[in-house]
Write a protein that holds these residues in place. Sequence first.
Motif, short mmCIF file in Angstrom:
data_model
loop_
_atom_site.label_atom_id
_atom_site.label_comp_id
_atom_site.label_asym_id
_atom_site.label_seq_id
_atom_site.Cartn_x
_atom_site.Cartn_y
_atom_site.Cartn_z
N ARG A 107 0.83 -1.20 0.00
CA ARG A 107 0.00 0.00 0.00
C ARG A 107 0.87 1.26 0.00
O ARG A 107 0.49 2.28 -0.59
CB ARG A 107 -0.91 0.02 1.23
CG ARG A 107 -1.80 -1.20 1.41
CD ARG A 107 -2.61 -1.54 0.21
NE ARG A 107 -3.61 -2.56 0.50
CZ ARG A 107 -4.04 -3.46 -0.35
NH1 ARG A 107 -3.54 -3.48 -1.58
NH2 ARG A 107 -4.96 -4.33 -0.02
N VAL A 125 -1.66 2.01 -7.12
CA VAL A 125 -2.74 1.15 -7.58
C VAL A 125 -2.66 0.92 -9.08
O VAL A 125 -3.28 -0.01 -9.61
CB VAL A 125 -4.11 1.76 -7.21
CG1 VAL A 125 -4.33 1.75 -5.72
CG2 VAL A 125 -4.26 3.15 -7.79
N HIS A 145 0.84 -4.38 -7.92
CA HIS A 145 -0.21 -4.05 -6.95
C HIS A 145 -1.51 -4.71 -7.37
O HIS A 145 -2.23 -5.29 -6.54
CB HIS A 145 -0.39 -2.54 -6.85
CG HIS A 145 -1.33 -2.11 -5.75
ND1 HIS A 145 -2.69 -2.27 -5.84
CD2 HIS A 145 -1.08 -1.53 -4.55
CE1 HIS A 145 -3.26 -1.81 -4.75
NE2 HIS A 145 -2.31 -1.35 -3.94
N ASP A 180 -3.35 -7.51 -5.01
CA ASP A 180 -4.47 -6.94 -4.26
C ASP A 180 -5.54 -7.96 -3.87
O ASP A 180 -5.99 -7.96 -2.71
CB ASP A 180 -5.08 -5.78 -5.04
CG ASP A 180 -6.14 -5.06 -4.24
OD1 ASP A 180 -5.78 -4.42 -3.23
OD2 ASP A 180 -7.33 -5.14 -4.60
#
Length: 1001
Positions: free
Chosen positions: A547, A552, A557, A561
């Motif tokens: 994070r 993102v 990522h 996720d």
Amino acid sequence: MAETTCCGLRTCCYRPDPENDIIEGTFEIDHSPRICLLPTQRSVAIQIYSSDKVDPHTRIGLESKKAHLQKWKINRKPSIIQYKLNFEVVRGFGSPGAFAVENRGRHEFFLKSATFKYNSPVPDGEEEDFFFRCASWVYPLDKTGVKRIFFINQLYLPDRTPPGLVALRKKELKKLRGRGLKDERQPWDRIYEYDCYNDLGDPDNSPEYARPILGGSKEYPYPRRLRTGRPLSQHDHMTESRPVGCFRTFVPPDERLSPKKQEQLRDNFVNALVRFLTPKSDQPPQSYQECPNLIQKILHFFVPKSAFSTADFSMIQSIVDFVLRKPKPPSHQDTQSLDSIDDIVAIFSDKQVKEMDKRVKQKLKKLVPAEIFNQVVDATTKRNVLNSQSPSIMAENQYDCFDDDEFGRQMLAGTNPVRIRSLKEFSPREDSLPESLKLIQEEKEEDDELFILEHDDYLLPFLSMINAKGVCAYATRTILLSRWNDKLTPIAIELRLPDSNMVLGRNDDRWDLAKAHVAANDAAHHQLVSHWLHTHAVIEPFIIATRRQLSVMHPIHWLLDPHFKDTLHINALARGIFLNAGGILERTLFTGEFSMRLSSHVYKQWRFDEQALPKDLEKRGMAEKAKEKVFEIKEKPAENTGEEDLAKKTENVAERDEGVAEIDENVAERHEGVAETDQNVADLDEGVAETDENVVERDEGVAETDQNVVELDENPATPDEKVTFPAGVKLLLEDYPYAKDGIEIWDAIETWVRAYCQIFYKSDRSVRNDEEIRDWWEEIRSVGHVDQEKGWYDLTTLDNLVRALTTLIWITSGMHAAVNFGQYAYAGWPPNRPMLLRKFIPKEGTQEYDDMLQDPEKFFVKMLPEKFEMEFVIAVMDLLSRHTSDEEFLGQRPPDNMWKENKHDYLSRRTSDDSCLDQRPPDQMRKENEEVNEKFEEFRERLRKIEGNILERNKRYNLSNRWGYAKIPYKLLYPDTSKTKGPSEEKEDICGRGIPNSISI
């Protein structure tokens, strides 16, 4: 141009500049009954940023004019509210790459997604949707102090970020790292910081609840956790104070369990506690069964339900009991004597519940949060009839677990199949050497393999302190042997105390008692190490670093996720309910208050690279690196053409007809002749090598397989082609369910991860040039796992990146599923996996030994925990083994269009700073999107084949380790990509089937 309005509420008089373009935006906001928070009119302003054009003053993408959420309509789903907005942008604005939300209302709301498109012709034919997957909370600006930024659903490596998003990308990551302030985190804070485990103790409650800080010292090393910033306790300024309630501990909004999942977890726990802790009432007459419901209905007719308390109903119920002469329940119900296995079986009987005994309430109140306790007490007044499914290990026969082969089988297919190791060189301690060798020599035959289950070295430093707390524990080592059928049979158990040693064999009258002590050791190791430390705890620093350091928009990522969903919240709940001082594990495991210190001691030997399944199996001697085999066709002399014609077969077609297999082009031709084989027979020196779709190499260097091995390559091996094994390892025991299923899952994950990474990284250099990956890995090593210096890959090559990512996905999916979801099936039956024991093994010549010989079963039951402790553990095992309805499983597409392809053509991107440009042409970007979808579908199809392999193996009764005496099919690593539950003749555990993507329970 300044925005003009006819009033302060609407913009109906404003007309857009005809020289500008209009982008239409559609925003979906969750309005489900569990959220019900909507922004008020004009309280939320939204602004779009261009990904292509940079504002020279702000150094970020060009901005649209602000638009406000006003008009809305209900979507096809009643729980979704749609807002339509128009954004005015300058001509040549380009592609929307991000948008900012400014919430000036009083409440937060959950933004699911946003979609933008031009509603007028633009250069280069911009016509398709620009999709943003948001799935996040938007809190009021007066709380957060910053606007909420969302990025387009497109993946970019840092050096390929479109110029308009470069500064925004860095700014967003900086916000997530926080400012290093020491204040307490609030529910709206999207801040990820590290902290030690200084939140387990509660010295303000009592000095006996003081606990050492784990992490940050050589004595107590540990992974880091998410920082909450709660105030320090008054009596120990190094320990964090306890939260007001365990359900109120801080986790960032995007990491929280959904309201629906939280409700399900509470309900599952309450139902389990009611089911197993409430006493069984005598069957009343029918009029008595109906009377409480009738009284309740009458009372609720005159009095609102909300005003009618549990105490009121209990009073009425007591009057009914008196009138009907219902006998009172016996006092001290929780401490009633248990003398036989049948008394424990009665815990699982169907019953109509009645109110808990007062002593049971007092004990339960100390173990569970007040919210759970109150719901349990309330539920006991309803007198529902509850049905309990028996744990699978005792469903056929409650004595199955005492069988030696079943005891050994659970080391390969039970809840802790990761501890057993091969014993290549027997070197016991000198004081037990003669006895151990004697027992081994009596049992072992020439071709038998020896194995060992060790629970001694890590326990010995704590054993005196543990036993001083009133439990009876040994440090154990168990020697097992395996013959031709891969069954593991225990033959010797060494039980050690700090000042004595004992070795027992199978002919000893105390053998079953010794196995119970081994099972207790293994149960504690499973909970504290295999389950908590090696999955939950070690993963938390990776989530925090992801994070903080990976945008993102970063491909890695996006890959990770789904495998981090809910884990931070689950870990926070575990620290508040299970791991804390006086918590569930301290009250139920024999390790007591030393549980987490023991876990810290084991962390000293933890290495990240050894968490990879192939490496783990090799380290334990349960597998070895498989040698590649090259198949080649030799030239034949002319005079042997007749034999050569006999040897010709079809190209690698494994044709089966009534047990006759036709061999393929992988056949090693022999000069002397041809040996016909059936579908699973290996070709010897004089014969022909026959393989299935996937080849398993044997010691003789000949490829052999059975019909259930996953296909390794879509194209069969050709002459001179190398044939490899799944994950490159050959199992020592083919009937090792955890390893057999797991290595296929691992190989499928690794293939998917490699294919995915190769889409974005074209060389090792591109990996080294990725600054976000570099910072991510450095932070994990130097902060998140700073106490462990060994076992880290050098993340400068594509191969090492693939290994690291595969290991992370394996830990969160397959490994956690294997050690978690079988807990009720095995540990739900206390005689099989006792959490603690109350008696040592009696010595010969003592009165206790004579009592044991007179009634072995009664003595064994008296060793087990008290009735309340057993019932409570059963309820906890029930809770931990259940999936929730919003679970996401391995091989399933992420929800909410997480990967929805943006098909638009990107506008030309030309600035003076070419290093920030995405040099990929539109066609290449679309190709990458298609490749990701294609590779994911291949991964999913691979998992479907593995499902078929597992089902086929579970049908073969000669694979006895997959069933055992209890007839439990091994399904803990069954992917179940479809999640369809049709009728099945096979017995199902409460946990169902499937490998969740993440550690979410």
